[in-house]
Each structure stands twice: as structure tokens, then as C-alpha cells.
Design a protein around this motif. Structure first.
Motif, PDB file in Angstrom:
ATOM      1  N   HIS A  59       0.834  -1.211   0.000  1.00 31.27           N
ATOM      2  CA  HIS A  59       0.000   0.000   0.000  1.00 31.27           C
ATOM      3  C   HIS A  59       0.866   1.258   0.000  1.00 31.27           C
ATOM      4  N   HIS A  61       1.200   5.453  -1.877  1.00 31.24           N
ATOM      5  CA  HIS A  61       0.704   6.535  -2.738  1.00 31.24           C
ATOM      6  C   HIS A  61       1.976   7.171  -3.302  1.00 31.24           C
ATOM      7  N   HIS A 207      -9.480   1.950   2.131  1.00 29.88           N
ATOM      8  CA  HIS A 207      -9.019   2.381   3.459  1.00 29.88           C
ATOM      9  C   HIS A 207     -10.169   2.097   4.420  1.00 29.88           C
ATOM     10  N   HIS A 263      -4.911  -0.336   6.500  1.00 28.02           N
ATOM     11  CA  HIS A 263      -4.888   0.057   7.915  1.00 28.02           C
ATOM     12  C   HIS A 263      -5.618  -0.915   8.848  1.00 28.02           C
ATOM     13  N   ASP A 315       2.323   3.298   2.888  1.00 31.36           N
ATOM     14  CA  ASP A 315       1.444   4.439   2.682  1.00 31.36           C
ATOM     15  C   ASP A 315       2.242   5.517   1.943  1.00 31.36           C
TER      16      ASP A 315
HETATM   17 ZN   LIG Z   1      -3.443   5.112   1.943  1.00 28.03          ZN
END
Ligand SMILES: [Zn+2]
Length: 438
Positions: A59, A61, A207, A263, A315
Motif C-alpha cells: 500500500h 501513494h 481504506h 490500515h 502508505d
Molecule cells: Zn493510503
């Protein structure tokens, strides 16, 4: 043909091999074995290193690669989201450049497979050749009924575009979709996107159970998310039915072959039970982001012990200092007893690639699979068992091989170690020599 000799090899699907050799032919692993007899001229002795499968960052970005440090302050969470959106609006430069820079950084720190959340003007050309494999999760946002049809169109077009790019030779790109979060996607749109993921056989990520504020909004339609949605003129009475829970989003995911929840910080007991019986739904734990937001303890060990599927992500740099999955694993390793260390390696490799539906691409060092490997320089030699040695505090990735070729190195910046240049240069020469021979 190239043979790499390491102090330890961690194939993941079998026990560690001391003084082992990984043999690579045409970018594919052709042998994994203890050194038979003496070193020959074909064997490159890498010294005090471990070879592990390429790391899997489930995961990320990558578009936030331009941030030098996380966006602060972290709390309140909805204010942080506001600052993130402002950053995205105001930044100069191209999304493609940011995404490529993020993937170069991920590869330089050991990752060969990344689950990336993609937004805005992203297009398949944002994925660089020679970089890690990318599972491109198209982010979708729509709380109001009139947003549903356009978002479904975007999702469908994304899958078509990625498959077209694959056919044109972009084999390292896999399509996926990501309904953003329960506070930004209606349950109705969520159900329709789950159906699309099932029909197209692509992974889906949401998420979920990330903050207490999210649980409050779902349960009672109040709190800081209510304030934020009202400010954005996105709130309508009844838009989220009272007493909605993360479980309402988990249940449809049980039908998909590959889905991920990013998460899962605030899962209830029955939601953990659900995940334990549905290993097709993976929780992606992002340890340093979790710490950045100062969340309550994450139930990752409980999930693991219950038989749930769990892997690791970084993340974005918006909440994390870098895209180094190794740093996430080390961060976690410092908090656990040694018997957990093998599980941490598995979470950062095979469990990640399985969760992304890409276990055939990455995750183990196995005969016949592509040579996606991470070479870890081992730290000071105080530990005696291989797992403690691997996770010594000075151990660090020094080279990444993708399909048997050296991934692009990046200059060191905050958050990851200076690469061991001598070892890199030796390995690079060997890789180039092998390519010339074949
Ligand atoms: Zn995220």
C-alpha cells in the motif's frame, strides 16, 4: 548465467540456506542451493549479505514522492486530509514524474512489487520500465448518487487502459481499483465496484477502520467527518445509514479472490473473526504511518495468530518519511520477540504478493520464477540465528534485482541508508557481463 553466493539466502517458501547460491539465467532463477563444493569463476561471492525475495509494498501513494517529510500536524485527521488536498492542488510538476520518482525510490530500497493508489491524471505511462511491478489501484470517490455512474466509468476505463498497456508490453503493470474509504464512497457505489472487481477479476483496496472518527461517522453520522463533509457540501441526511460498521464493507469483500483493507486500525472482535476466516481479504498494516497518527495498538499479531492474511505497506510520503518497505519491516522487528521475525519477512514478501494476486510474479526465491531479489547487507555480527542476523539494526538493502537486472539506484536522502557502493558496482559489472554473454 550468474551465480550469487550469500552468507544467507531466505527463500521464504523454505528455511534459510547458509552459504547459499542463487543462480540466475535469462532473468529467471535457475537454482537455489547451498554452495556445492568450492567457489568457481561463475560464482560471485557477495560476502556478508542475505538474499531475500524482492520486497512487496502492498500500500503506497507514490504520487507524494516529492514531499521531503510527512504533512504536519497529523491531527485532527480531517485537517490533515485538508492539508493533503491543498498540497495536491498547489504542487507544481507532473504526476508522471512524481510517480516514477516514487517507484525508483521503492526499487532502490528493495521493493520489486508495489500496490500503488493512483489518482487524477495518472495513466499507464506513469509506470517506468525497469522499475518494480505496479498494481495500480485507481482511486474512486463518490458519496452522492449522481457521482456513481461517472466513477464506475472511470474504474472501467482504467482497467481497459491498463490491459491495453499490458498487451503493448507493459508486463509490470496490473489493473486494480480502490473505492477510497467509507466516508468518501457510498455503500451503494462500493457494492457496484466490488461487483466490477469480481467481473473483471482485479484486486480491490479500501481504506477501512482507519480512525475512530470514521467509526463515529458510520455509527451515528457525527464527528469531525460530518463537519468535513458538510464543509465540502457532500453531506445529506441518511446518506450513511445509522449503525453502519466496517463489517458492512468487509462482508462483500469476502466474495472477491483478492481484496485489501488499508490500515484496519480499529477492527472490532467480530471483524477480526471475519478476517480470520476470509484469508482472501488482507489487512495492510502501515507501521510508521500508524505511529505518525498516534493510533491505538494495531491488532496485527492477533490477526496473524488467528490465521488472517496480513501484509505491510508504507502508505504515502504524506504520512511517512519514505517508501522503504525495509524500514517498515525493521521498525516492526524492533518491537517484537525474535520468533516473529520470520513472519515479518513473510509479510513483507510472499504475503504481500499473494494479497495483490501476484504471487506468480514475486514473493519467494523459487526455481523458475523471475529473479526479483533484494540483497541485504548484514549488520554487526552479534546475532547467531539467521533471523536476528537479518534484522540487525544496521542491516540494509544495498541492491535490488528486477528480472535479474539492477534496479536504478537513487542518491540517498532522508529515511534510508547510503547504499554500499562497492558491492553495487561489483554486482552491476557481473550483471552487465552476464547480459553481454547471452
Ligand atoms: Zn493510503
Amino acid at each position: 548465467m550468474m551465480r550469487l553466493l550469500a552468507r544467507w539466502i531466505f527463500p521464504v517458501d523454505q528455511p534459510p540456506i547458509e552459504r547459499g547460491v542463487v543462480e540466475i539465467s535469462d532473468g529467471v532463477i535457475s537454482a537455489v542451493e547451498p554452495l556445492p563444493g568450492q567457489t568457481d569463476s561463475n560464482t560471485l561471492d557477495l560476502g556478508n549479505v542475505a538474499i531475500v525475495p524482492g520486497l512487496v509494498n502492498a500500500h503506497a501513494h507514490l504520487e507524494f514522492s516529492n514531499l521531503d517529510s510527512p504533512i504536519e500536524p497529523a491531527l485532527p485527521f480531517t485537517s490533515w486530509i485538508g492539508r493533503l488536498l491543498a498540497h495536491r492542488r498547489e504542487r507544481a510538476g507532473s504526476l508522471a514524474d512524481y510517480t516514477r520518482a516514487g517507484s525508483v525510490e521503492a526499487a532502490a530500497t528493495g521493493s520489486t512489487l508495489v500496490g500503488d493508489i493512483v489518482t487524477g491524471d495518472w495513466f499507464p505511462g506513469c509506470v517506468s520500465d525497469g522499475g518494480p511491478s505496479i498494481v495500480a489501484f485507481r482511486e474512486l470517490i463518490g458519496l452522492l448518487p449522481d457521482q456513481e455512474a461517472p466513477q464506475l466509468d472511470i474504474a472501467r476505463q482504467h482497467i481497459v487502459d491498463c490491459l491495453a498497456a499490458q498487451h503493448a508490453g507493459h508486463h509490470r503493470l496490473l489493473p486494480a481499483i480502490s473505492p477510497h474509504a467509507p466516508y468518501s464512497v457510498s455503500l451503494d457505489l462500493f457494492h457496484r465496484l466490488v461487483n466490477l472487481a469480481a467481473a473483471e477479476d482485479v484486486p480491490l483496496c479500501i481504506h477501512l477502520a482507519e480512525t475512530r472518527a470514521e467509526l463515529e461517522l458510520l455509527n451515528s453520522g457525527t464527528g469531525e467527518f460530518f463537519d468535513m463533509l458538510t464543509r465540502f457540501d457532500l453531506w445529506r441526511p441518511g446518506i450513511i445509514p445509522k449503525h453502519t460498521r466496517p463489517l458492512d464493507y468487509l462482508l462483500p469483500l469476502g466474495e472477491l479472490p483478492h481484496s485489501l483493507i488499508a490500515h484496519g486500525n480499529y477492527l472490532a472482535d467480530d471483524e477480526i473473526d471475519f478476517l480470520a476466516t476470509h484469508p482472501n481479504v488482507t489487512t495492510v498494516f502501515c507501521p510508521r504511518t500508524h505511529a505518525f497518527f498516534d493510533h491505538a495498538d494495531h491488532p496485527w499479531e492477533r490477526l496473524l495468530d488467528a490465521g488472517a492474511s496480513i501484509c505491510i505497506g508504507t502508505d504515502g510520503r504524506s504520512s511517512n518519511p519514505d517508501y522503504s518497505l525495509w524500514s517498515e519491516m525493521q521498525f516492526l522487528a524492533r518491537q517484537v520477540t525474535p520468533d516473529r521475525l520470520s513472519q515479518i519477512l513473510e509479510m513483507g514478501t510472499l504475503r504481500g504478493s499473494r494479497s495483490l494476486g501476484a504471487a506468480d510474479i514475486s514473493g519467494t526465491i523459487t526455481l523458475g520464477t523471475r529473479a526479483d531479489l533484494c540483497i541485504i547487507s548484514l549488520g554487526a555480527e552479534s546475532a547467531t540465528d539467521p533471523w536476528s542476523m537479518l534484522f540487525e539494526k544496521d542491516s540494509r538493502p544495498v541492491a535490488t534485482l528486477i528480472g535479474g537486472k539492477m534496479a536504478t539506484a537513487v542518491e540517498p536522502s532522508s529515511g534510508f541508508h547510503h547504499p554500499d557502493r562497492e558491492l553495487q558496482a561489483t554486482l552491476r559489472r557481473s550483471v552487465e557481463q552476464t547480459s553481454e554473454e547471452t
